[in-house]
Design a protein around this motif. Structure first.
Motif, short mmCIF file in Angstrom:
data_model
loop_
_atom_site.label_atom_id
_atom_site.label_comp_id
_atom_site.label_asym_id
_atom_site.label_seq_id
_atom_site.Cartn_x
_atom_site.Cartn_y
_atom_site.Cartn_z
N SER A 171 -2.93 -6.40 7.38
CA SER A 171 -3.28 -5.39 6.37
C SER A 171 -2.07 -5.01 5.53
CB SER A 171 -3.88 -4.15 7.04
OG SER A 171 -2.90 -3.37 7.71
N VAL A 172 -0.91 -4.87 6.17
CA VAL A 172 0.30 -4.54 5.42
C VAL A 172 0.68 -5.69 4.50
CG1 VAL A 172 2.76 -4.02 5.64
CG2 VAL A 172 1.13 -2.94 7.19
N GLY A 173 0.55 -6.92 5.00
CA GLY A 173 0.87 -8.08 4.18
C GLY A 173 -0.07 -8.22 2.99
N ALA A 174 -1.37 -8.01 3.21
CA ALA A 174 -2.34 -8.11 2.12
C ALA A 174 -2.09 -7.02 1.09
CB ALA A 174 -3.76 -7.99 2.68
N GLN A 175 -1.77 -5.81 1.56
CA GLN A 175 -1.46 -4.72 0.64
C GLN A 175 -0.25 -5.06 -0.22
OE1 GLN A 175 0.47 -1.20 2.27
NE2 GLN A 175 -0.97 0.12 1.17
N HIS A 176 0.79 -5.61 0.39
CA HIS A 176 1.98 -5.99 -0.36
C HIS A 176 1.65 -7.06 -1.40
CE1 HIS A 176 6.20 -6.81 -1.18
NE2 HIS A 176 5.96 -8.10 -0.99
N TRP A 177 0.83 -8.02 -1.03
CA TRP A 177 0.45 -9.10 -1.95
C TRP A 177 -0.31 -8.53 -3.15
CZ3 TRP A 177 -4.34 -12.57 -1.40
CH2 TRP A 177 -4.29 -13.61 -2.34
N ILE A 178 -1.27 -7.65 -2.91
CA ILE A 178 -2.04 -7.04 -4.00
C ILE A 178 -1.13 -6.16 -4.85
CG2 ILE A 178 -3.93 -5.48 -4.57
CD1 ILE A 178 -4.87 -8.18 -3.57
N THR A 179 -0.19 -5.48 -4.22
CA THR A 179 0.75 -4.63 -4.96
C THR A 179 1.60 -5.46 -5.91
OG1 THR A 179 0.85 -3.04 -3.13
CG2 THR A 179 2.62 -2.95 -4.74
N GLN A 180 2.07 -6.61 -5.45
CA GLN A 180 2.87 -7.48 -6.32
C GLN A 180 2.05 -7.98 -7.50
OE1 GLN A 180 5.78 -6.34 -4.86
NE2 GLN A 180 6.46 -8.31 -5.71
N PRO A 200 -7.18 -0.06 0.90
CA PRO A 200 -8.37 -0.90 1.09
C PRO A 200 -9.65 -0.14 0.76
CG PRO A 200 -7.52 -0.15 3.20
CD PRO A 200 -6.53 0.28 2.18
N ALA A 201 -10.64 -0.85 0.26
CA ALA A 201 -11.97 -0.28 0.09
C ALA A 201 -12.57 -0.06 1.47
CB ALA A 201 -12.84 -1.23 -0.75
N PRO A 202 -13.62 0.75 1.57
CA PRO A 202 -14.17 1.10 2.89
C PRO A 202 -14.50 -0.10 3.77
CG PRO A 202 -15.12 2.51 1.22
CD PRO A 202 -14.30 1.49 0.50
N LEU A 206 -10.29 -6.81 2.62
CA LEU A 206 -10.46 -7.91 1.67
C LEU A 206 -10.49 -7.40 0.23
CD1 LEU A 206 -13.20 -9.98 3.54
CD2 LEU A 206 -10.72 -10.30 3.61
N LEU A 207 -11.01 -6.20 0.04
CA LEU A 207 -11.10 -5.60 -1.29
C LEU A 207 -10.20 -4.37 -1.33
CD1 LEU A 207 -12.43 -5.54 -4.11
CD2 LEU A 207 -14.18 -4.03 -3.11
N TRP A 208 -9.40 -4.26 -2.39
CA TRP A 208 -8.41 -3.19 -2.47
C TRP A 208 -8.63 -2.35 -3.73
CZ3 TRP A 208 -4.68 -2.52 1.38
CH2 TRP A 208 -4.72 -3.50 2.37
N ARG A 209 -8.51 -1.05 -3.57
CA ARG A 209 -8.60 -0.11 -4.69
C ARG A 209 -7.19 0.24 -5.13
NH1 ARG A 209 -8.76 5.78 -4.94
NH2 ARG A 209 -9.65 6.41 -6.95
#
Length: 337
Positions: A171-180, A200-202, A206-209
């Motif tokens: 989750s931390v890695g995916a968040q970082h990827w979406i942030t970049q 993350p969305a609820p 996989l889906l991020w707000r």
């Protein structure tokens, strides 16, 4: 996270410490100690805003937990001598600090270092309820209760703890990827901003707000890990910065700013000034909205910060989240209503 998940995590870490010595007792004690920090929800507060900002404070402080754990461990040695002081200390301390650490990974805000008062830890890499994280821990918990001494039960329990921990790393890695990706899109579209919040969305990772904050405006966009080269389509909204001047002396606004890391908006509804926490919800519906002041004949009167009800359509919202994971063209129906 939700209290049930916290109990399951507490049972897993307690089993890792004392499972060979007393497997069923370890998971039950671990679950019991793990839910204690959340009992602060029963503390009565003067205002709704106090209830929000004082939840996850001293009961979730790593400092308080580290000071209390050896005292409680000494008491537990007298209650149940199957575990020595060292194991009791680890069971209790780990159940508490992992509870607070997991909460800090959600967006709500956790005061890990109370009584010191930096802004609450609010990493926001996992939603407050995530079945992919919780269900494996539930399987491990049930396996030990049903067949504590079976080798397979031990493997399920320890495997669930490893899997759930790896999921947090994901989750931390995916968040970082979406942030970049977001930083790159903002640069390409020449959008100025102060900071961004990616959560993350609820019920999934996989889906991020994404909420982008500027002084005058904020922007919202959703991004799936499957969106590929799809363009970021930011929706822009007025943040109500002109109303801040009317609330310059409001300690409640200052507290909201501190608690949310400046992720809030102001708006005037009829004659009321409303503050909204932009971190929790989907535009235009948010969980935490507080009336802060009333305007009458150009005179601003500060009000008790009571929480306003939220318009909910969970079924439609969750259906859209599932569809949006796979389809970058799927528009938010809540904004269309």
């Amino acid at each position: 996270m939700d209290t049930i998940t916290q109990a399951l995590l507490g049972s897993a870490v307690a089993y890792a410490v004392a499972g060979r010595k007393a497997p069923k007792a370890a998971v039950l004690y671990g679950a019991g100690f793990a839910i204690l920090p959340d009992l602060d929800i029963f503390i009565q507060h003067a205002t709704d805003l106090d209830a929000m900002t004082l939840h996850r404070s001293w009961t979730h402080s790593w400092i308080v937990q580290s000071l209390l754990a050896p005292i409680v461990a000494l008491l537990m040695c007298k209650v149940d001598n199957r575990l020595d002081f060292r194991r009791w200390f680890l069971v209790i301390w780990l159940a508490w600090v992992t509870h607070s650490g997991l909460d800090a990974l959600t967006v709500y805000g956790t005061q890990l270092f109370w009584p010191f008062m930096p802004p609450p830890a609010s990493i926001g890499s996992i939603f407050i309820i995530d079945p992919i994280y919780s269900l494996p821990l539930a399987a491990g918990f049930l396996a030990i209760l049903i067949a504590a001494r079976q080798r397979l039960s031990r493997q399920i329990m320890l495997g669930s703890l490893l899997f759930s921990s790896a999921y947090l790393v994901w989750s931390v890695g995916a968040q970082h990827w979406i942030t970049q990706q977001t930083h790159q899109a903002l640069a390409e579209q020449q959008i100025d901003y102060q900071h961004i919040k990616v959560t993350p969305a609820p019920l999934n990772t996989l889906l991020w707000r994404i909420v982008v904050i500027d002084e005058a405006n904020y922007y919202e966009v959703f991004r799936s890990i499957f969106d590929g080269d799809a363009k970021f389509e930011f929706s822009q909204f007025n943040r109500g910065s002109e109303l801040k001047l009317l609330l310059a002396d409001s300690p409640d606004l200052q507290r909201i700013n501190w608690f949310t890391h400046n992720n809030y908006k102001l708006e005037q509804l009829d004659n009321k000034i409303i503050a909204t926490d932009l971190r929790m919800g989907l535009e235009p519906n948010y969980f935490f909205r507080f009336q802060l002041a009333e305007i009458s004949d150009d005179v601003v009167t500060l009000l008790t910060p009571n929480q306003l009800p939220m318009t909910r359509n969970a079924r439609e919202g969750l259906t859209w989240v599932w569809q949006r994971i796979w389809d970058p063209q799927r528009e938010n129906p809540l904004q269309q209503n």
